[in-house]
Design a protein around this motif. Sequence first.
Motif, PDB file in Angstrom:
ATOM      1  N   ARG A  79       0.852  -1.193   0.000  1.00  0.00           N
ATOM      2  CA  ARG A  79       0.000   0.000   0.000  1.00  0.00           C
ATOM      3  C   ARG A  79       0.887   1.243   0.000  1.00  0.00           C
ATOM      4  N   VAL A  80       0.923   1.928  -1.148  1.00  0.00           N
ATOM      5  CA  VAL A  80       1.718   3.144  -1.279  1.00  0.00           C
ATOM      6  C   VAL A  80       0.912   4.306  -0.709  1.00  0.00           C
ATOM      7  N   ALA A 194      -5.274   2.591  -6.367  1.00  0.00           N
ATOM      8  CA  ALA A 194      -4.294   3.598  -5.960  1.00  0.00           C
ATOM      9  C   ALA A 194      -4.226   4.739  -6.968  1.00  0.00           C
ATOM     10  N   ALA A 195      -4.259   4.417  -8.270  1.00  0.00           N
ATOM     11  CA  ALA A 195      -4.221   5.461  -9.295  1.00  0.00           C
ATOM     12  C   ALA A 195      -5.473   6.330  -9.230  1.00  0.00           C
ATOM     13  N   ILE A 204     -14.658   9.032  -4.346  1.00  0.00           N
ATOM     14  CA  ILE A 204     -14.558   7.888  -5.259  1.00  0.00           C
ATOM     15  C   ILE A 204     -15.853   7.088  -5.162  1.00  0.00           C
ATOM     16  N   THR A 205     -16.439   6.793  -6.311  1.00  0.00           N
ATOM     17  CA  THR A 205     -17.613   5.925  -6.364  1.00  0.00           C
ATOM     18  C   THR A 205     -17.202   4.610  -7.012  1.00  0.00           C
ATOM     19  N   ILE A 237      -8.417   1.929   0.487  1.00  0.00           N
ATOM     20  CA  ILE A 237      -8.518   3.337   0.084  1.00  0.00           C
ATOM     21  C   ILE A 237      -8.281   4.262   1.264  1.00  0.00           C
ATOM     22  N   ASP A 238      -8.825   3.922   2.420  1.00  0.00           N
ATOM     23  CA  ASP A 238      -8.645   4.772   3.597  1.00  0.00           C
ATOM     24  C   ASP A 238      -7.193   4.774   4.061  1.00  0.00           C
ATOM     25  N   ASP A 239      -6.499   3.658   3.879  1.00  0.00           N
ATOM     26  CA  ASP A 239      -5.080   3.588   4.241  1.00  0.00           C
ATOM     27  C   ASP A 239      -4.240   4.465   3.318  1.00  0.00           C
TER      28      ASP A 239
END
Length: 253
Positions: A79-80, A194-195, A204-205, A237-239
């Motif tokens: 996870r970047v 990530a992108a 984001i949906t 996504i939250d990370d």
Amino acid sequence: LQHNSQTKMFRYGLLVLSPSCVKTKIPALLKQVSKEVKEVLYVDIYEPDYVCHHVRSLYELLVDVYGSNSSRIGQLDVRVLLPRTLASSNNKTEEVRHLFKKPEVAFVRDVFGQDPSKDVDLFELKQWMTRRFQLSDLDKKLRYLKVEEDRINDGLANKRRSLDLNGSCLQTYKEVVLGGTFDHMHSGHRLLLAAASLICDKRITVGLSEGPLLQRKILKELIESFQDRKRKLEEFIDDVKPGIICHFLFTVE
């Protein structure tokens, strides 16, 4: 400074890069770290303004991590960490990243602290890591990585060195929409997520496949439940980008 030669497996880890490592050494670093971290590896860049002004370079880093080199890291969930939404770079409380998985080990290149003209002071780096990730006993968790360039990728590395990091940036958007099944997340899923997070400023949906649409899938009986897939997407996504709004839709046909 030497890398700990005793091999011990950890569930969760953290890899902190300097900008000088981003273009040329990431495949070799990931390969080495993947020998000690088996579940989740967080990747972050240490330079206060780097992540705010080099969106294109961050995208290229994502491609390096999740692209053709992903076979080197197997099933490791990398996870970047991206710039958080609506954060002030001068607010130290905003700098803190509350990760879903607490790192049990932290890795940095052994060049940190050895050449002040190229990288940051090691003491300052440790202070930043302790503050940003709320790490206790950092000295006991810290590992120093020593890697050589991957000769197979020398040509590609040299090409990437020539990239103008201050060049044009990717366009960002207030809202981004994407969709898929996202069953048993793999590197392709993580690159897409990530992108999308990188270029999204607000929301984001995600259209998440369910119901009749899954009946066309091979081995459909092995697909994870909607709630499990949704939970993993939310966590990822939250990370990687705290503060972004994530909305889910059922996609059934």
